[in-house]
Design an enzyme around this catalytic site. Structure first.
Site, short mmCIF file in Angstrom:
data_model
loop_
_atom_site.label_atom_id
_atom_site.label_comp_id
_atom_site.label_asym_id
_atom_site.label_seq_id
_atom_site.Cartn_x
_atom_site.Cartn_y
_atom_site.Cartn_z
N ASP A 1 0.88 -1.17 0.00
CA ASP A 1 0.00 0.00 0.00
C ASP A 1 0.92 1.22 0.00
O ASP A 1 2.14 1.09 0.10
CB ASP A 1 -0.88 -0.02 1.27
CG ASP A 1 -1.82 1.17 1.33
OD1 ASP A 1 -2.40 1.54 0.29
OD2 ASP A 1 -1.97 1.76 2.42
N SER A 2 0.30 2.40 -0.07
CA SER A 2 1.10 3.61 0.03
C SER A 2 1.58 3.84 1.47
O SER A 2 2.60 4.47 1.69
CB SER A 2 0.27 4.81 -0.43
OG SER A 2 -0.90 4.90 0.37
N CYS B 1 -4.30 -1.93 -1.82
CA CYS B 1 -4.45 -0.53 -2.17
C CYS B 1 -5.45 -0.46 -3.33
O CYS B 1 -5.21 -1.03 -4.40
CB CYS B 1 -3.09 0.01 -2.60
SG CYS B 1 -3.16 1.65 -3.34
N GLU C 1 -3.21 8.95 8.23
CA GLU C 1 -1.76 8.75 8.40
C GLU C 1 -1.25 9.54 9.62
O GLU C 1 -0.30 9.15 10.26
CB GLU C 1 -1.00 9.17 7.13
CG GLU C 1 -1.15 8.17 5.97
CD GLU C 1 -0.31 6.90 6.15
OE1 GLU C 1 0.72 6.95 6.84
OE2 GLU C 1 -0.69 5.85 5.59
N CYS D 1 -11.09 2.42 0.00
CA CYS D 1 -9.67 2.71 0.26
C CYS D 1 -9.31 1.95 1.52
O CYS D 1 -10.09 1.95 2.49
CB CYS D 1 -9.47 4.21 0.46
SG CYS D 1 -7.82 4.64 1.08
N HIS E 1 -7.31 2.50 3.79
CA HIS E 1 -7.14 3.30 5.00
C HIS E 1 -8.46 3.50 5.76
O HIS E 1 -8.46 3.73 6.97
CB HIS E 1 -6.62 4.70 4.64
CG HIS E 1 -5.15 4.79 4.35
ND1 HIS E 1 -4.60 4.34 3.18
CD2 HIS E 1 -4.13 5.31 5.08
CE1 HIS E 1 -3.28 4.58 3.20
NE2 HIS E 1 -2.98 5.17 4.34
#
Ligand code: DGL
Length: 274
Positions: free
Chosen positions: A16-17, A79, A156, A188, A190
């Site tokens: 993932d990022s 992701c 984040e 997403c 996240h």
């Protein structure tokens, strides 16, 4: 560090990022506890959700090249943005089996309701990947997608309980609530961290779909089919990032319940970057 032969014992690579993919990692721990896992977070280039398709494809190529060097037996794109913008391209280029998260999420959404809302990064929403995948399965359902540019930076920074995050979430969810959705997809990886906020804003009747649960179920099926399930004890998860390992270790603590040891990977130095 991983055995080079014998597909069963080889690790599954997930990426993932940033910390979003840890929602998929948690599902791997739950559903496939015997598997060894390599986790890569492309934190130096986060967020992905505001980038172009060309950039995402290039990043994913680099990550997959590195994953193949680690001799993974399968890759999960943890992701949605990569799955929406790069999966079709890179599947033609790499021999390792690659699972995207959107199709399993779309299947689960169709099983859940008829009026489906999707919250996603701007790039995923704009790609229409969820709408297309859902309507291909069942064209009688309705789909509304909302791009949520502020969510990934807030998550984040672990600002889940910041009142500002609730206000931002309210503004993203309002148009979906107005459409009287019966299902909301976390488009997403996240976003499942925002569950307490999202739940507090949505009518109780709206069902939440977390594609992480379903991509891991698909992975289990695929491993079984290929005869690649690990029946031995797993190795500890190997975490690597392209940005600061300390920062990643810190920000993953609330989601993992421990501070992982994390390595820095520089693709240029490994000769991965073209
Ligand atoms: N967690 C990722 C996704 O599912 C990427 C988020 C981002 O970096 O913008 O799309």
């Amino acid at each position: 560090m991983f055995p080079s032969s014998g597909f069963e014992r080889a690790p599954i690579g997930i990426f993932d990022s940033g910390v979003g993919g840890l929602t998929v990692l948690r599902q791997l721990y739950r559903q496939l506890p015997n598997e060894s896992i390599i986790y890569f977070g492309d934190t130096a280039r986060l967020p992905y959700g505001i980038r172009s398709q060309a950039e995402i494809v290039q990043f994913v190529r680099e990550i997959l090249t590195w994953m193949q060097q680690q001799r993974v037996k399968m890759v999960i794109m943890a992701c949605n943005t990569s799955s929406a913008l790069a999966l079709e391209v890179v599947r033609q280029e790499f021999s390792v089996p690659i699972l995207g998260i959107i199709l399993p999420g779309a299947k689960a959404a169709v099983n859940s309701g008829k009026r489906i809302g999707v919250i996603a990064t701007p790039a995923t929403a704009k790609s229409n990947a969820y709408r297309r995948a859902i309507l291909e399965i069942d064209d009688s359902v309705q789909v509304w997608q909302v791009g949520c540019p502020e969510f990934v930076p807030l998550i984040e920074q672990n600002r889940i309980h910041d009142p500002y995050t609730t206000e931002v979430a309210r503004s993203y969810l309002e148009p979906l609530i107005k459409q009287d959705i019966d299902t909301l997809v976390y488009g997403c990886t996240h976003y499942p961290y925002l569950a307490p906020v999202v739940r507090s804003l949505l009518p109780a009747s709206v069902k939440l779909v977390d594609p992480a649960v379903h991509v891991v179920a698909a992975c289990a099926q695929e491993l079984d089919l290929l005869g690649r399930m690990n029946t031995y004890l797993p190795l500890p998860t190997y975490f690597a990032v392209s940005g600061s390992p300390q920062k990643f270790a810190q920000s993953s603590l609330p989601w993992l319940g421990c501070t992982p040891s994390v390595e820095l990977v520089r693709f240029e130095e490994l000769g991965v970057r073209s």
